[in-house]
Design a protein around this motif. Structure first.
Motif, short mmCIF file in Angstrom:
data_model
loop_
_atom_site.label_atom_id
_atom_site.label_comp_id
_atom_site.label_asym_id
_atom_site.label_seq_id
_atom_site.Cartn_x
_atom_site.Cartn_y
_atom_site.Cartn_z
N ASP A 213 0.83 -1.21 0.00
CA ASP A 213 0.00 0.00 0.00
C ASP A 213 0.86 1.25 0.00
O ASP A 213 0.49 2.27 -0.59
CB ASP A 213 -0.91 0.01 1.24
N LEU A 214 2.01 1.18 0.69
CA LEU A 214 2.90 2.33 0.79
C LEU A 214 4.33 1.86 0.63
O LEU A 214 4.78 0.95 1.32
CB LEU A 214 2.74 3.03 2.15
N LEU A 215 5.05 2.51 -0.31
CA LEU A 215 6.46 2.22 -0.55
C LEU A 215 7.27 3.42 -0.08
O LEU A 215 7.07 4.55 -0.56
CB LEU A 215 6.70 1.97 -2.03
N GLY A 216 8.17 3.19 0.87
CA GLY A 216 9.00 4.26 1.40
C GLY A 216 10.41 4.21 0.84
O GLY A 216 10.99 3.13 0.69
N PHE A 217 10.95 5.38 0.52
CA PHE A 217 12.31 5.49 0.00
C PHE A 217 13.05 6.57 0.77
O PHE A 217 12.44 7.41 1.43
CB PHE A 217 12.29 5.83 -1.49
N GLN A 218 14.39 6.57 0.66
CA GLN A 218 15.19 7.53 1.40
C GLN A 218 15.09 8.94 0.82
O GLN A 218 15.10 9.93 1.56
CB GLN A 218 16.67 7.09 1.39
N ALA A 487 2.14 6.37 10.15
CA ALA A 487 0.98 7.25 10.05
C ALA A 487 0.52 7.36 8.60
O ALA A 487 -0.68 7.33 8.31
CB ALA A 487 1.32 8.64 10.61
N ALA A 488 1.48 7.47 7.67
CA ALA A 488 1.12 7.54 6.25
C ALA A 488 0.49 6.23 5.78
O ALA A 488 -0.42 6.23 4.95
CB ALA A 488 2.35 7.88 5.42
N LEU A 489 0.98 5.11 6.31
CA LEU A 489 0.43 3.81 5.93
C LEU A 489 -1.02 3.68 6.37
O LEU A 489 -1.84 3.04 5.69
CB LEU A 489 1.28 2.70 6.56
N GLU A 490 -1.36 4.29 7.50
CA GLU A 490 -2.72 4.20 8.02
C GLU A 490 -3.68 5.17 7.34
O GLU A 490 -4.90 5.05 7.49
CB GLU A 490 -2.73 4.47 9.53
N GLU A 491 -3.15 6.13 6.59
CA GLU A 491 -4.03 7.12 5.94
C GLU A 491 -4.92 6.44 4.91
O GLU A 491 -4.51 5.55 4.18
CB GLU A 491 -3.18 8.19 5.22
N LYS A 492 -6.15 6.90 4.85
CA LYS A 492 -7.07 6.42 3.84
C LYS A 492 -6.78 7.15 2.53
O LYS A 492 -6.65 8.36 2.49
CB LYS A 492 -8.53 6.65 4.27
N VAL A 493 -6.66 6.37 1.47
CA VAL A 493 -6.31 6.95 0.16
C VAL A 493 -7.60 7.22 -0.62
O VAL A 493 -8.46 6.34 -0.77
CB VAL A 493 -5.42 5.98 -0.64
N VAL A 494 -7.72 8.44 -1.08
CA VAL A 494 -8.89 8.81 -1.91
C VAL A 494 -8.56 8.47 -3.35
O VAL A 494 -7.59 8.98 -3.93
CB VAL A 494 -9.20 10.31 -1.77
N ARG A 495 -9.34 7.61 -3.93
CA ARG A 495 -9.09 7.16 -5.29
C ARG A 495 -9.56 8.22 -6.28
O ARG A 495 -10.71 8.67 -6.25
CB ARG A 495 -9.82 5.83 -5.53
N ASP A 496 -8.65 8.58 -7.16
CA ASP A 496 -8.94 9.59 -8.18
C ASP A 496 -8.90 8.93 -9.56
O ASP A 496 -7.83 8.59 -10.06
CB ASP A 496 -7.93 10.73 -8.10
#
Length: 498
Positions: A213-218, A487-496
């Motif tokens: 759901d969420l990919l984190g990078f440096q 926190a970002a992982l838990e955010e609900k994503v609004v589909r556009d």
């Protein structure tokens, strides 16, 4: 939740944890997955009862408190091949070991992870090797890790997968357990599509990562590189920082987001050690042992071809040759901790670096003074902080680095706001530590100029630069990093769909 047993039985074949009570029934709401567990085996003469100690390092520091406070578990290899260790607890953390054979360690870890992915993702500083047997092992081992999570994850659990050794795990989890919330963090750089294109299994890697759901990078550039590769090699629909991931039927199954979350350090630990009178005295002793030179320069690295140690030594030697720096006034301490010594490229690198150090010292040493004090050891954090306090100039000359936490540790230790940092622009830390002397390590003349500026930096200017860098790190420590990602992982994503 029931406690996992941690008592061990020692046999001639190895050490095995005692059976746990109904391990298949143990479920966790939060799981971290990494190549290694956050513990190291203690040697036989250790006095700890359970035979393990917590590993050093920022990731363990950041996530261990969550493990002890929440209903969480850590999945990873325990470090010894051909050995069975059952789930156990250590210092309040529940640990789920993944068993690997010697053959799997050779092919999956030493092979695909560290001789294919590592050099490829570090701008092919060394040529990557592409072997189908390595790839087959990488796939099968990734499935082992995913299966361990699938067995132990509670309904709707959050799973955070760590780093390049496990890039297929997110997709495997998504297919088997769509109820999970899946995060992935890449601790090393992600290459531009023009380099990533060399990988024969580029589509499979991108598809594996897009299970998250969420990919984190440096760095933002790493996230951008990933998005461009997803579009180029999978034809993915990329909108801003989002990929609309489709299933076999062509319908969107979920939205994968890619963002930068620069990792940091355990600020409190470094600050406390830097204020410790014994460590402060040790720093003074280091200077005395070196003959109280006017300037101590310091490099601290794993012995790896990505770190630019050779470039650093070349610049320092030329400064000595030109007389811009004199051996009577300055000493370079180079700590090069052992790394992947079974890999041929690393063995050759060690010979090259040690040969260069020998040449410099043979040419410029005097009876009283040594140009380069080379230390091929690993040191505890207490000794590292003493070195940070002793050094006037820190040299970080990485040719490519995801972050480089040594730079942040040095700045954090300088509580008097003195000292200077020479930092490669190709290290992720350059994005946050803009008051360092930023350099291109391939530009030897530019590197020499930056070293001289750092050595001769007026105290007032040094304090201004260091104060700003320390504030940045103190405000964005490792706890800030982990909290921001989760926190970002838990955010609900609004589909556009527009």
């Amino acid at each position: 939740m029931q406690d996992l047993a941690s008592e061990k039985l020692t046999t001639e074949e190895g050490v095995r944890a005692s059976p746990v009570k109904k391990p298949t029934a143990t479920k966790f709401d939060f799981m971290v997955v990494s190549n290694r567990l956050p513990v190291d085996r203690i040697s036989d003469d250790g006095d700890e009862k359970d035979g393990w100690r917590r590993s050093p390092g920022g990731l363990v520091t950041a996530l261990a408190p969550m493990m002890t406070k929440s209903d969480g578990a850590w999945v990873g290899w325990h470090g010894a091949p051909d050995e069975t260790v059952r789930p156990f607890s250590h210092e309040g953390m529940d640990l789920v070991p993944v068993q690997l054979s010697s053959h799997e360690v050779e092919l999956y870890y030493e092979g695909f992870s560290n001789a294919t992915i590592w050099p490829l993702y570090h701008d092919v500083i060394a040529p990557p090797e592409f072997h189908r047997t390595w790839w087959d092992s990488y796939r099968s081992v990734n499935k082992k890790f995913a299966d361990a999570v699938i067995r132990h994850a509670a309904d709707g659990a959050t799973v955070w997968v760590q780093d390049y050794q496990l890039q297929l795990v997110p997709r495997l989890l998504r297919e088997a357990r769509p109820d999970l919330k899946i995060g992935f963090f890449n601790h090393i750089p992600f290459p531009p599509p023009e380099i990533f294109a060399q990988l024969p299994w580029r589509r499979e890697i991108i598809d594996g990562l897009l299970g998250a759901d969420l990919l984190g990078f440096q760095r933002p550039s790493d996230a951008g590189n990933f998005m461009r590769s997803a579009r180029r090699f999978l034809g993915a629909s990329v909108k801003q920082q989002q990929v609309h991931v489709k299933g076999p039927d062509g319908e969107v199954t979920h939205i994968a987001r890619a963002q930068a979350f620069p990792i940091s350090i355990d600020v409190d630990q470094i600050r406390e050690l830097a204020a410790n009178p014994d460590i402060m005295e040790r720093a003074k002793q280091i200077r005395r042992d070196l003959g109280d030179p006017k300037t101590i320069l310091l490099g601290v690295d794993r012995l790896d071809y990505t770190k630019g140690i050779g470039h650093r030594l070349k610049a320092f030697e030329e400064l000595l040759r030109e007389g811009s720096i004199k051996v009577e006034d300055a000493t370079l301490i180079q700590v090069a901790s052992p790394s992947r010594e079974r890999v041929e490229q690393y063995r050759l690198l060690r010979e090259e670096i040690e040969g260069t150090v020998g040449h410099i010292n043979g040419t410029y040493d005097t009876i009283q003074n040594t140009a380069v004090r080379y230390l091929h050891h690993s040191y505890p954090v207490e000794e590292m902080v003493a070195l940070y306090l002793a050094a006037d100039v820190m040299l970080v000359t990485a040719l490519r680095d995801g972050m480089n936490l040594v730079a942040k540790e040095y700045v954090t230790a300088r509580s008097d706001d003195d000292g200077a940092l020479v930092l490669s622009e190709f290290a992720g830390a350059a994005d946050q530590l803009k008051q360092a002397f930023l350099i291109n390590p391939h530009d030897i003349d530019g590197l020499k100029s930056a070293i001289l500026r750092a050595v001769n930096l007026p105290p007032k200017e040094a304090r201004r630069r260091m104060k700003l860098m320390r504030k940045q790190i103190l405000d964005h420590d490792v706890d800030y990093w982990s909290a921001a990602f989760l926190a970002a992982l838990e955010e609900k994503v609004v589909r556009d769909d527009s």
